[in-house]
Design an enzyme around this catalytic site. Sequence first.
Site, short mmCIF file in Angstrom:
data_model
loop_
_atom_site.label_atom_id
_atom_site.label_comp_id
_atom_site.label_asym_id
_atom_site.label_seq_id
_atom_site.Cartn_x
_atom_site.Cartn_y
_atom_site.Cartn_z
N HIS A 184 -6.70 -0.83 8.20
CA HIS A 184 -5.74 0.11 8.78
C HIS A 184 -5.91 1.50 8.18
O HIS A 184 -6.34 1.64 7.04
CB HIS A 184 -4.31 -0.38 8.50
CG HIS A 184 -4.08 -1.81 8.85
ND1 HIS A 184 -4.22 -2.83 7.92
CD2 HIS A 184 -3.71 -2.40 10.01
CE1 HIS A 184 -3.94 -3.99 8.50
NE2 HIS A 184 -3.63 -3.77 9.77
N HIS A 188 0.79 -1.23 0.00
CA HIS A 188 0.00 0.00 0.00
C HIS A 188 0.83 1.28 0.00
O HIS A 188 0.27 2.37 -0.15
CB HIS A 188 -0.98 0.03 1.19
CG HIS A 188 -2.33 0.57 0.81
ND1 HIS A 188 -3.47 0.34 1.56
CD2 HIS A 188 -2.71 1.35 -0.22
CE1 HIS A 188 -4.51 0.96 1.00
NE2 HIS A 188 -4.06 1.57 -0.09
N ASP A 235 -3.30 3.65 7.70
CA ASP A 235 -2.12 3.95 6.85
C ASP A 235 -1.76 5.43 6.89
O ASP A 235 -1.34 5.99 5.87
CB ASP A 235 -2.38 3.50 5.40
CG ASP A 235 -2.57 1.99 5.31
OD1 ASP A 235 -2.81 1.51 4.17
OD2 ASP A 235 -2.50 1.31 6.33
N ASP A 283 -7.48 -1.88 0.01
CA ASP A 283 -6.52 -2.81 0.62
C ASP A 283 -7.28 -4.10 0.87
O ASP A 283 -8.28 -4.11 1.58
CB ASP A 283 -6.02 -2.22 1.95
CG ASP A 283 -4.93 -3.06 2.59
OD1 ASP A 283 -4.06 -2.47 3.27
OD2 ASP A 283 -4.94 -4.29 2.42
N ASP A 296 -9.93 -0.34 4.11
CA ASP A 296 -8.72 -0.92 4.71
C ASP A 296 -9.02 -1.25 6.17
O ASP A 296 -9.83 -0.58 6.81
CB ASP A 296 -7.61 0.15 4.63
CG ASP A 296 -6.20 -0.40 4.76
OD1 ASP A 296 -5.30 0.16 4.10
OD2 ASP A 296 -5.98 -1.39 5.50
N HIS A 329 4.20 1.14 4.09
CA HIS A 329 2.82 0.81 3.70
C HIS A 329 1.83 1.23 4.78
O HIS A 329 0.63 1.24 4.55
CB HIS A 329 2.66 -0.66 3.31
CG HIS A 329 2.67 -1.62 4.47
ND1 HIS A 329 2.08 -2.86 4.39
CD2 HIS A 329 3.22 -1.54 5.71
CE1 HIS A 329 2.26 -3.50 5.53
NE2 HIS A 329 2.94 -2.73 6.36
N GLU A 343 -1.95 -5.29 -1.58
CA GLU A 343 -1.62 -6.13 -0.42
C GLU A 343 -2.02 -7.60 -0.56
O GLU A 343 -2.08 -8.32 0.44
CB GLU A 343 -2.18 -5.53 0.89
CG GLU A 343 -1.56 -4.18 1.26
CD GLU A 343 -0.14 -4.24 1.83
OE1 GLU A 343 0.35 -5.35 2.11
OE2 GLU A 343 0.47 -3.18 1.99
N ASP A 362 -6.86 -6.39 2.74
CA ASP A 362 -7.02 -6.77 4.14
C ASP A 362 -8.21 -6.08 4.82
O ASP A 362 -8.47 -6.32 6.01
CB ASP A 362 -5.73 -6.59 4.96
CG ASP A 362 -5.35 -5.14 5.25
OD1 ASP A 362 -4.15 -4.89 5.43
OD2 ASP A 362 -6.23 -4.25 5.31
#
Length: 299
Positions: free
Chosen positions: A116, A91, A118, A222, A114, A131, A267, A224
């Site tokens: 996260h 990312h 980031d 992302d 995401d 990332h 990712e 994830d």
Amino acid sequence: RSVGVIGAPFSGGQPRAGVERAPDLIRAAGLLTRLQEQGYAVKDYGNLQFEALLDGLQRVRSVGGANRKLSEAVQEVKRDGHTCVMLGGDHSLAIGSVHGHAAAVGDLSVLWVDAHADINTPLSSGTGNIHGQPMAYLLHELRDQIPAQPSFSWVQPCVSARDVVYIGLRDVDPAEHYLLKRLGVKVFSMTEVDQLGVARVMEETCDYLSDKVKKPIHLSYDVDAIDPSVTPATGTPVAGGLTYREGVYIAEHIAQTGLLSAVDLVEVNPLLCGEAGVSSTVSTALTLLLACFGRLRQG
Ligand SMILES: N[C@](CCCC[B-](O)(O)O)(CCN1CCCCC1)C(=O)O
Ligand SMILES: [Mn+2]
Ligand SMILES: [Mn+2]
């Protein structure tokens, strides 16, 4: 209706090799053909060629150089009039992707899907993995939080905090939480997804993003964000993610706005689990992208 696809086989924003293999895996799953079947003219710009990764303190130089190349490539795709699809890679590539997109189209909205945020700065990051930092490089409001770094002088912040929406957050570092609150960034964490449901989240997201003037949308997805039971082949999995259906709904909804101008799919790492998990992750990534370009479950 045309799409330009860029492969960015880059892993330097994080320590796990394998994520550089994802662009070719997603192509092999049928991305180009399926987009053509959905009525798009598709141009494959191929995979960017990156220098060998530098190690340790020199790694930042690799990330800066890769993103500079990516920014130029995304600008070319947008100048050629296509909606841009950037296949990561990790990312950290959103630095180049969003920078290049903004250089081509000016003000844009960013929808960041995401687990996260980031948004760590180089000084707040606990891991030093870039990332986990791309949003910090992109926001005007954080420009004084980014120290000068080799191969990053070309990066100018290009996004305003008020033009960002997050969906799917469930693993946010303390410094990131502080920054999100201080900047008043619109966040739909997994709590809000549970409370409101994904349809209401998307309704509020689109109202929020088009509240002032309708801007082109940069969707940075992302993998994830989706629950690891569906997409285990990723470097930083976090339990309690979006269902397959919620993930697809988000993409379907953005597609119907007609404002999608660039999408990142990042990712996917095929070296982190067995064949079944890789297959599930890659096919989910493909489905998310096809939904971004109008594929509907109703046919
Ligand atoms: N916030 C993390 C994870 C970044 C994930 C990047 B992404 O979203 O592109 O996959 C650190 C996460 N945190 C580290 C300490 C232990 C708990 C998790 C970081 O390294 O900055
Ligand atoms: Mn993530
Ligand atoms: Mn991410």
